[in-house]
Design a protein around this motif. Structure first.
Motif, PDB file in Angstrom:
ATOM      1  N   ALA A 258       0.812  -1.208   0.000  1.00  0.00           N
ATOM      2  CA  ALA A 258       0.000   0.000   0.000  1.00  0.00           C
ATOM      3  C   ALA A 258       0.853   1.268   0.000  1.00  0.00           C
ATOM      4  O   ALA A 258       0.855   2.026  -0.971  1.00  0.00           O
ATOM      5  N   GLN A 280      -1.767  -3.285   3.467  1.00  0.00           N
ATOM      6  CA  GLN A 280      -0.664  -2.728   4.244  1.00  0.00           C
ATOM      7  C   GLN A 280       0.166  -3.921   4.731  1.00  0.00           C
ATOM      8  O   GLN A 280      -0.181  -4.584   5.697  1.00  0.00           O
ATOM      9  N   ILE A 310      -3.748   5.689   3.195  1.00  0.00           N
ATOM     10  CA  ILE A 310      -4.170   4.678   2.229  1.00  0.00           C
ATOM     11  C   ILE A 310      -5.616   4.930   1.808  1.00  0.00           C
ATOM     12  O   ILE A 310      -5.963   4.842   0.620  1.00  0.00           O
TER      13      ILE A 310
END
Length: 331
Positions: A258, A280, A310
């Motif tokens: 990410a 992530q 994100i």
């Protein structure tokens, strides 16, 4: 010509209530997905050294952790299986009695009405060579093994049906084989699993940030996966991959990792009209935990800021090892 002092942008930052009211991006517990590792043969959970706070689960501890995740309000869990025995074909991946399929059935029975039970569909955890597919015949000593794309699709079809029969709501296609979405959509539909969701790991890069994950799944990989995972220097290619996957029938597309690929995430979000998720990954997790353990950053603030970044880049949901902890803070 400057409009100061009539336009004072700090007016919108003057207090917490004002900042909350005008915040452009939100972060909610329902937007978080918890990756979980379940290892065959364990009677109790085992810590993962490079990922403080993350464990390999036994079936019992997996069920308990999934209940905690549901109670915290996370949107789903993504399961990874770690078998005791591996072979060149990854036979444990589509075995109904294999660890991933058994764990899937257990979680669907335990929390299937409360969150989305998701399963990783890739061979790397199950092969004795650690690659994400079936290897082609050797082309000579010392050469990098070549993954046979179409032979791998046959294995993926069998995996997809095994996972769907175990009750998985969503299959995470992380192998980066060409044509995998179309192949699995056809296989699932032909067997009556039209409602099983497909999450395509469309822009999955050959990243240095997967290191701790290799420990988490006891990876047997020697070498790298650069012949099928993407080159980190390529942005446009990531968008092209996502467009191909949507055309083949993907319900959701993914960008992974990410934080190092937020530009790709933004471009994919702008290019497609299906949900876009981001992962992530383990290295991102480990960096924050290590820096916080040394007192170099504020751990909790860094976690929330990273997740917000994100979301701001365009992710509708985020797979993160902090899902349960962050969800509790957010609620």
């Amino acid at each position: 010509m400057s409009r100061f002092p009539q336009s004072r942008l700090r007016r919108l930052r003057q207090s917490a209530p004002v900042r909350n009211l005008v915040r452009e991006t939100s972060l909610e517990a329902r937007q978080l997905v918890l990756p979980m590792f379940v290892r065959e043969g364990l009677t109790e959970q085992a810590p993962i050294g490079s990922m403080p706070g993350v464990v390999q689960h036994s079936l019992d501890s997996l069920r308990a952790a999934a209940v905690e995740a549901a109670e915290a309000g996370v949107g789903g869990v993504m399961l990874f299986g770690v078998p005791e025995v591996r072979d060149a074909q990854g036979s444990g991946a589509d075995d109904p009695d294999g660890i991933l399929n058994v764990a899937t059935a257990a979680l669907v029975a335990e929390v299937g009405d409360a969150l989305v039970v998701q399963t990783d569909l890739c061979l790397d955890e199950f092969t004795d060579h650690g690659h994400c597919g079936v290897l082609a015949p050797s082309t000579g000593s010392g050469t990098q093994p070549s993954v046979d794309n179409d032979a791998t699709l046959d294995r993926y079809r069998s995996m997809a049906l095994a996972q769907a029969r175990a009750g998985s709501h969503l299959l995470g296609l992380s192998g980066m084989m060409d044509g995998q979405v179309a192949a699995l959509r056809e296989a699932l539909d032909s067997e009556g699993f039209q409602d099983t969701l497909l999450l395509a790991y469309s822009a999955k890069y050959a990243s240095a940030f997967y290191g701790p994950f290799r420990e988490a799944v006891d990876s047997q990989l020697q070498g790298d996966r650069r012949t099928y995972q993407m080159d980190p220097g390529n942005r446009r290619e990531g968008v092209r991959e996502a467009l191909f996957d949507v055309d083949e029938g993907a319900d959701i597309v993914m960008v992974k990792p990410a934080m190092g690929f937020l530009d790709v995430l933004r471009e994919v979000r702008d290019a497609v009209d299906v949900p876009v998720w981001a992962y992530q990954v383990s290295g991102e997790y480990a960096m924050v935990e290590a820096a916080a353990a040394n007192g170099w950053i504020n751990r909790d603030a860094a976690i929330l800021e990273s997740l917000m970044s994100i979301r701001r880049a365009g992710a509708d949901a985020v797979l993160t090892y902090w899902a349960v902890e962050a969800a509790r803070w957010l609620r």
